[in-house]
Design a protein around this motif. Structure first.
Motif, PDB file in Angstrom:
ATOM      1  N   GLY A 162       0.854  -1.188   0.000  1.00  0.00           N
ATOM      2  CA  GLY A 162       0.000   0.000   0.000  1.00  0.00           C
ATOM      3  C   GLY A 162       0.886   1.234   0.000  1.00  0.00           C
ATOM      4  N   PRO A 163       0.306   2.416   0.175  1.00  0.00           N
ATOM      5  CA  PRO A 163       1.108   3.643   0.126  1.00  0.00           C
ATOM      6  C   PRO A 163       2.252   3.656   1.138  1.00  0.00           C
ATOM      7  N   ALA A 164       2.035   3.145   2.347  1.00  0.00           N
ATOM      8  CA  ALA A 164       3.097   3.183   3.364  1.00  0.00           C
ATOM      9  C   ALA A 164       4.253   2.274   2.958  1.00  0.00           C
ATOM     10  N   GLY A 165       3.928   1.048   2.528  1.00  0.00           N
ATOM     11  CA  GLY A 165       4.981   0.102   2.155  1.00  0.00           C
ATOM     12  C   GLY A 165       5.726   0.541   0.911  1.00  0.00           C
TER      13      GLY A 165
ATOM     14  N   PHE B 187       6.535  -7.681  -0.613  1.00  0.00           N
ATOM     15  CA  PHE B 187       5.593  -8.806  -0.635  1.00  0.00           C
ATOM     16  C   PHE B 187       4.190  -8.296  -0.364  1.00  0.00           C
ATOM     17  N   ASP B 188       3.218  -8.847  -1.058  1.00  0.00           N
ATOM     18  CA  ASP B 188       1.825  -8.493  -0.763  1.00  0.00           C
ATOM     19  C   ASP B 188       0.936  -9.698  -1.058  1.00  0.00           C
ATOM     20  N   ALA B 189      -0.111  -9.805  -0.253  1.00  0.00           N
ATOM     21  CA  ALA B 189      -1.029 -10.940  -0.388  1.00  0.00           C
ATOM     22  C   ALA B 189      -1.870 -10.857  -1.654  1.00  0.00           C
ATOM     23  N   MET B 190      -2.075  -9.652  -2.150  1.00  0.00           N
ATOM     24  CA  MET B 190      -3.007  -9.461  -3.268  1.00  0.00           C
ATOM     25  C   MET B 190      -2.293  -9.659  -4.607  1.00  0.00           C
ATOM     26  N   PRO B 191      -3.065  -9.851  -5.688  1.00  0.00           N
ATOM     27  CA  PRO B 191      -2.423 -10.029  -6.999  1.00  0.00           C
ATOM     28  C   PRO B 191      -1.761  -8.761  -7.524  1.00  0.00           C
TER      29      PRO B 191
ATOM     30  N   LEU C 286      -8.865   2.363  -4.791  1.00  0.00           N
ATOM     31  CA  LEU C 286     -10.260   2.604  -4.384  1.00  0.00           C
ATOM     32  C   LEU C 286     -10.412   4.046  -3.902  1.00  0.00           C
ATOM     33  N   ALA C 287      -9.410   4.514  -3.158  1.00  0.00           N
ATOM     34  CA  ALA C 287      -9.463   5.891  -2.654  1.00  0.00           C
ATOM     35  C   ALA C 287      -9.582   6.876  -3.810  1.00  0.00           C
ATOM     36  N   GLY C 288      -9.038   6.494  -4.962  1.00  0.00           N
ATOM     37  CA  GLY C 288      -9.091   7.396  -6.109  1.00  0.00           C
ATOM     38  C   GLY C 288     -10.415   7.358  -6.851  1.00  0.00           C
TER      39      GLY C 288
ATOM     40  N   LEU D 285      -9.077  11.252  -5.760  1.00  0.00           N
ATOM     41  CA  LEU D 285      -8.021  10.922  -4.797  1.00  0.00           C
ATOM     42  C   LEU D 285      -7.612  12.175  -4.019  1.00  0.00           C
ATOM     43  N   ASN D 286      -7.977  12.193  -2.757  1.00  0.00           N
ATOM     44  CA  ASN D 286      -7.622  13.328  -1.902  1.00  0.00           C
ATOM     45  C   ASN D 286      -6.262  13.026  -1.265  1.00  0.00           C
ATOM     46  N   LEU D 287      -5.226  13.512  -1.945  1.00  0.00           N
ATOM     47  CA  LEU D 287      -3.852  13.130  -1.585  1.00  0.00           C
ATOM     48  C   LEU D 287      -3.373  13.742  -0.282  1.00  0.00           C
TER      49      LEU D 287
ATOM     50  N   ARG E 292       1.251 -14.091   0.881  1.00  0.00           N
ATOM     51  CA  ARG E 292       0.616 -13.675   2.137  1.00  0.00           C
ATOM     52  C   ARG E 292       1.532 -14.016   3.306  1.00  0.00           C
ATOM     53  N   TRP E 293       1.929 -12.993   4.013  1.00  0.00           N
ATOM     54  CA  TRP E 293       2.722 -13.238   5.224  1.00  0.00           C
ATOM     55  C   TRP E 293       1.826 -13.931   6.235  1.00  0.00           C
ATOM     56  N   ALA E 294       2.326 -15.022   6.821  1.00  0.00           N
ATOM     57  CA  ALA E 294       1.494 -15.825   7.724  1.00  0.00           C
ATOM     58  C   ALA E 294       2.122 -15.914   9.110  1.00  0.00           C
TER      59      ALA E 294
ATOM     60  N   LEU F 203      -9.772  -5.851   0.039  1.00  0.00           N
ATOM     61  CA  LEU F 203      -8.690  -5.206  -0.707  1.00  0.00           C
ATOM     62  C   LEU F 203      -7.316  -5.610  -0.159  1.00  0.00           C
ATOM     63  N   GLY F 204      -7.297  -6.488   0.844  1.00  0.00           N
ATOM     64  CA  GLY F 204      -6.018  -7.038   1.295  1.00  0.00           C
ATOM     65  C   GLY F 204      -5.693  -6.801   2.747  1.00  0.00           C
ATOM     66  N   SER F 205      -6.044  -5.638   3.302  1.00  0.00           N
ATOM     67  CA  SER F 205      -5.660  -5.383   4.697  1.00  0.00           C
ATOM     68  C   SER F 205      -6.777  -5.884   5.604  1.00  0.00           C
ATOM     69  N   ASP F 206      -6.507  -7.011   6.265  1.00  0.00           N
ATOM     70  CA  ASP F 206      -7.560  -7.654   7.053  1.00  0.00           C
ATOM     71  C   ASP F 206      -7.268  -7.670   8.545  1.00  0.00           C
TER      72      ASP F 206
ATOM     73  N   GLY G 250       2.328   3.063   8.503  1.00  0.00           N
ATOM     74  CA  GLY G 250       1.012   3.211   7.890  1.00  0.00           C
ATOM     75  C   GLY G 250      -0.141   3.072   8.857  1.00  0.00           C
ATOM     76  N   GLU G 251      -1.246   2.630   8.292  1.00  0.00           N
ATOM     77  CA  GLU G 251      -2.491   2.608   9.062  1.00  0.00           C
ATOM     78  C   GLU G 251      -2.488   1.544  10.153  1.00  0.00           C
ATOM     79  N   MET G 252      -1.534   0.637  10.134  1.00  0.00           N
ATOM     80  CA  MET G 252      -1.489  -0.381  11.184  1.00  0.00           C
ATOM     81  C   MET G 252      -0.959   0.176  12.510  1.00  0.00           C
TER      82      MET G 252
ATOM     83  N   LEU H 274      -4.971  10.937   5.910  1.00  0.00           N
ATOM     84  CA  LEU H 274      -4.629   9.511   6.057  1.00  0.00           C
ATOM     85  C   LEU H 274      -3.473   9.138   5.133  1.00  0.00           C
ATOM     86  N   LEU H 275      -3.623   9.468   3.859  1.00  0.00           N
ATOM     87  CA  LEU H 275      -2.555   9.106   2.915  1.00  0.00           C
ATOM     88  C   LEU H 275      -1.256   9.817   3.250  1.00  0.00           C
ATOM     89  N   THR H 276      -1.357  11.090   3.630  1.00  0.00           N
ATOM     90  CA  THR H 276      -0.128  11.832   3.941  1.00  0.00           C
ATOM     91  C   THR H 276       0.634  11.152   5.075  1.00  0.00           C
TER      92      THR H 276
HETATM   93  C1  LIG Z   1     -13.225   4.013   0.235  1.00  0.00           C
HETATM   94  C2  LIG Z   1     -11.945   4.643   0.745  1.00  0.00           C
HETATM   95  C3  LIG Z   1     -11.577   5.891   0.298  1.00  0.00           C
HETATM   96  C4  LIG Z   1     -10.428   6.506   0.795  1.00  0.00           C
HETATM   97  N1  LIG Z   1     -10.081   7.736   0.328  1.00  0.00           N
HETATM   98  C5  LIG Z   1      -8.991   8.360   0.834  1.00  0.00           C
HETATM   99  C6  LIG Z   1      -8.593   9.640   0.355  1.00  0.00           C
HETATM  100  O1  LIG Z   1      -9.184  10.179  -0.611  1.00  0.00           O
HETATM  101  N2  LIG Z   1      -7.541  10.248   0.960  1.00  0.00           N
HETATM  102  C7  LIG Z   1      -6.848   9.661   1.982  1.00  0.00           C
HETATM  103  O2  LIG Z   1      -5.917  10.275   2.525  1.00  0.00           O
HETATM  104  N3  LIG Z   1      -7.139   8.411   2.392  1.00  0.00           N
HETATM  105  C8  LIG Z   1      -8.199   7.762   1.844  1.00  0.00           C
HETATM  106  N4  LIG Z   1      -8.503   6.483   2.273  1.00  0.00           N
HETATM  107  C9  LIG Z   1      -7.630   5.831   3.267  1.00  0.00           C
HETATM  108  C10 LIG Z   1      -6.315   5.309   2.641  1.00  0.00           C
HETATM  109  O3  LIG Z   1      -6.604   4.614   1.438  1.00  0.00           O
HETATM  110  C11 LIG Z   1      -5.610   4.388   3.633  1.00  0.00           C
HETATM  111  O4  LIG Z   1      -5.411   5.098   4.847  1.00  0.00           O
HETATM  112  C12 LIG Z   1      -4.267   3.914   3.094  1.00  0.00           C
HETATM  113  O5  LIG Z   1      -4.432   3.154   1.911  1.00  0.00           O
HETATM  114  C13 LIG Z   1      -3.533   3.051   4.125  1.00  0.00           C
HETATM  115  O6  LIG Z   1      -2.271   2.775   3.599  1.00  0.00           O
HETATM  116  P1  LIG Z   1      -1.376   1.576   4.167  1.00  0.00           P
HETATM  117  O7  LIG Z   1      -0.232   1.445   3.244  1.00  0.00           O
HETATM  118  O8  LIG Z   1      -1.120   1.767   5.612  1.00  0.00           O
HETATM  119  O9  LIG Z   1      -2.325   0.284   4.082  1.00  0.00           O
HETATM  120  P2  LIG Z   1      -3.103  -0.354   2.822  1.00  0.00           P
HETATM  121  O10 LIG Z   1      -3.310   0.633   1.736  1.00  0.00           O
HETATM  122  O11 LIG Z   1      -4.295  -0.996   3.419  1.00  0.00           O
HETATM  123  O12 LIG Z   1      -2.079  -1.460   2.292  1.00  0.00           O
HETATM  124  C14 LIG Z   1      -1.757  -2.576   3.095  1.00  0.00           C
HETATM  125  C15 LIG Z   1      -1.254  -3.662   2.171  1.00  0.00           C
HETATM  126  O13 LIG Z   1      -0.826  -4.758   2.978  1.00  0.00           O
HETATM  127  C16 LIG Z   1      -1.232  -5.962   2.362  1.00  0.00           C
HETATM  128  N5  LIG Z   1      -1.343  -7.004   3.396  1.00  0.00           N
HETATM  129  C17 LIG Z   1      -2.104  -7.004   4.506  1.00  0.00           C
HETATM  130  N6  LIG Z   1      -1.910  -8.122   5.205  1.00  0.00           N
HETATM  131  C18 LIG Z   1      -0.977  -8.851   4.524  1.00  0.00           C
HETATM  132  C19 LIG Z   1      -0.334 -10.090   4.761  1.00  0.00           C
HETATM  133  N7  LIG Z   1      -0.613 -10.848   5.828  1.00  0.00           N
HETATM  134  N8  LIG Z   1       0.592 -10.527   3.861  1.00  0.00           N
HETATM  135  C20 LIG Z   1       0.899  -9.765   2.768  1.00  0.00           C
HETATM  136  N9  LIG Z   1       0.320  -8.587   2.503  1.00  0.00           N
HETATM  137  C21 LIG Z   1      -0.609  -8.136   3.374  1.00  0.00           C
HETATM  138  C22 LIG Z   1      -2.560  -5.633   1.726  1.00  0.00           C
HETATM  139  O14 LIG Z   1      -2.869  -6.526   0.666  1.00  0.00           O
HETATM  140  C23 LIG Z   1      -2.336  -4.198   1.234  1.00  0.00           C
HETATM  141  O15 LIG Z   1      -1.875  -4.168  -0.089  1.00  0.00           O
HETATM  142  C24 LIG Z   1      -9.622   5.843   1.766  1.00  0.00           C
HETATM  143  C25 LIG Z   1      -9.981   4.561   2.195  1.00  0.00           C
HETATM  144  C26 LIG Z   1     -11.139   3.957   1.694  1.00  0.00           C
HETATM  145  C27 LIG Z   1     -11.508   2.578   2.175  1.00  0.00           C
END
Ligand SMILES: Cc1cc2nc3c(=O)[nH]c(=O)nc-3n(C[C@H](O)[C@H](O)[C@H](O)COP(=O)(O)OP(=O)(O)OC[C@H]3O[C@@H](n4cnc5c(N)ncnc54)[C@H](O)[C@@H]3O)c2cc1C
Length: 450
Positions: free
Chosen positions: A27-30, A47-51, A59-61, A65-67, A158-160, A212-215, A415-417, A428-430
């Motif tokens: 995702g954006p953080a990684g 590494f990422d679990a998704m294709p 999806l945010a876009g 996309l509010n960057l 998928r990291w397990a 979308l992958g983050s569970d 990131g969001e974790m 959030l994205l910033t």
């Molecule tokens: C509908 C929607 C609209 C949004 N719009 C905006 C916006 O306009 N502006 C904004 O600032 N924010 C927005 N956000 C929030 C923003 O998208 C998230 O805060 C951001 O994507 C989080 O980034 P991240 O890298 O921390 O995590 P994620 O983007 O969730 O990425 C995490 C990645 O880790 C992978 N992963 C998870 N577990 C495992 C595992 N066990 N093994 C391998 N891979 C794994 C996932 O597949 C995923 O690719 C929106 C969110 C949603 C749901």
């Protein structure tokens, strides 16, 4: 023990040199962590679990996309909440290094110009995430900076969790003591894969939109690894009210525009803002509700419910509303009276009927007061899976300033974790990008010290 692969899977350890630094989560953080490492010439495997990478970013876009946001850094950082506390010192630190201007500069470096919308929010001129993500992934794979190392991607991995102490994997782990906390086990289409990296960045996201992958499956594994993890909770979420079947069927999906929402929690923390939101089949959602959602969610957690007040006509004074409601209505229905005197639509009148006892509807003074402060009692936040983002996550006390887990040297989180939250508006994205950059710099410092 969750997060550990069964012995029968017999994973084949890769050599330490094949993946000296790994980033898990594209995702954006990684991706930002990978970018900083790659630019410093470090070979990094993502590494990422998704294709494919960045599914939530895409999806945010979808709705634009509010960057980031154009407001100055002090009010910008003031939007963040860290864990149970009020302030967000750690987040402020990352944002000083990589703030809203840096985000815009980074996007421009990828050929994506941005503009400031009327609300101060910053968007790519094309509004979409896909062109930005495409350019970013291309640059990560084929860096244009001299000395930068190409990033290698391993999708559908998928990291397990980590290998159990008594498995062959753990024996491999002992052969590489610099490993970031043990042997990482992945499930991949080709079977189990194990890795023993020198350092790792976990950027696994929160728990919203799990498809979308983050569970959030990582939470118990990190807790077992000695990290203090606050339970994930919905942030920027809708709420259940419990409408009558008639109201739900007739008015779900209808927006309430130009209203004012006010709420004060049991601790005296208040929220008051104008905006709009949407009625749903079970309650309410939308930008104005999201903005108040952290206070509302926490109040429900404490007291079992939260009652907000809605001003349906914030542009009118209470006197104007009282005079209009009290005006003789002759044989007209209440609904046409409120429509003609105050411009209230059918949805407003239906809401008044839904929420007020009949006696109050027929008392002009009481009705006028309710139009200015209609109480709506919320019973529960909508589930985390539906939320825009997550609160909770790895607590800052478990991390150094470099976002390295104190309990697992060499293991970084971004990131969001992490245990912070912010409203929508590009915050959030910033912060996700900024924390990815911070964690990567931590990795570089650790590698430099080895
Ligand atoms: C509908 C929607 C609209 C949004 N719009 C905006 C916006 O306009 N502006 C904004 O600032 N924010 C927005 N956000 C929030 C923003 O998208 C998230 O805060 C951001 O994507 C989080 O980034 P991240 O890298 O921390 O995590 P994620 O983007 O969730 O990425 C995490 C990645 O880790 C992978 N992963 C998870 N577990 C495992 C595992 N066990 N093994 C391998 N891979 C794994 C996932 O597949 C995923 O690719 C929106 C969110 C949603 C749901």
């Amino acid at each position: 023990m969750p997060g550990l692969l069964p012995r029968r899977m017999m994973p084949q350890p890769l050599s330490r040199s094949s993946a000296p630094v790994v980033v898990i989560g594209a995702g954006p953080a990684g991706l930002m962590a990978a970018e900083v490492l790659s630019r410093a010439g470090v070979a990094v495997d993502v590494f990422d679990a998704m294709p494919s990478a960045g599914r939530k970013f895409l999806l945010a876009g979808r709705g634009g996309l509010n960057l980031t946001h154009s407001e100055p850094l002090a009010p910008f950082t003031g939007r963040f909440r860290q864990g149970d506390g009020e302030g967000a010192d750690a987040v402020a630190g990352w944002l000083r290094d990589f703030g809203p201007d840096a985000v815009r500069g980074w996007a421009a470096g990828l050929g994506v110009q941005t503009f400031v919308g009327t609300s101060g929010r910053v968007f790519p001129t094309e509004m979409k995430a896909a062109p930005l993500l495409r350019a970013w992934l291309h640059r990560l794979r084929h860096p244009d900076t001299p000395g930068a190392a190409p990033v290698r991607f391993h999708m559908r991995h998928r990291w397990a969790g980590w290998a159990a102490p008594d498995t062959p994997d753990s024996i491999a782990a002992r052969a590489c003591p610099a490993s970031a906390g043990g042997t990482f086990c992945f499930e991949s289409p080709a079977g189990p894969v194990t890795l023993c990296p020198r350092a790792a960045v976990l950027a696994l996201g929160g728990g919203s939109w799990p498809r979308l992958g983050s569970d959030g499956a990582w939470a118990p594994w990190l807790a077992q690894a000695g990290a203090d993890v606050a339970p994930l909770a919905p942030a920027n979420c809708g709420f259940d009210v419990g409408w009558s079947p008639y109201f739900a069927e007739r008015f779900a999906g209808q927006p309430l525009k130009n209203v004012a929402l006010s709420f004060t929690d049991g601790r005296g923390h208040g929220f008051a803002r104008r905006g709009e939101f949407v009625l749903t089949a079970t309650g309410i959602e939308g930008s104005l509700v999201y903005a108040a959602s952290a206070l509302l969610r926490d109040e429900i957690a404490r007291s079992g419910h939260a009652t907000l007040h809605l001003n349906l006509l914030p542009a009118r004074t209470p006197e104007q509303v009282r005079a209009a409601v009290a005006h003789p209505r002759g044989s007209r229905s209440l609904s046409s009276h409120l429509k003609s005197r105050l411009g209230l639509a059918a949805v407003h009148t239906a809401l008044l009927h839904e929420l007020l006892p009949p006696a109050q509807l027929h008392d002009a003074a009481a009705l006028a007061a309710a139009i200015g402060a209609l109480p709506i009692t919320l019973r529960a936040p909508r589930p985390l899976a539906e939320a825009i983002s997550s609160a909770g996550g790895v607590r800052f006390a478990a991390l150094t300033d470099a976002l390295e887990l104190r309990a697992r040297p060499g293991l970084f989180c971004a990131g969001e974790m992490l245990d912070w939250e912010a409203p929508t508006g590009g915050y959030l994205l910033t912060a996700c990008l900024a924390s990815g950059a911070r964690a990567a710099r931590g990795v570089l410092a650790r590698l430099g010290n080895e």
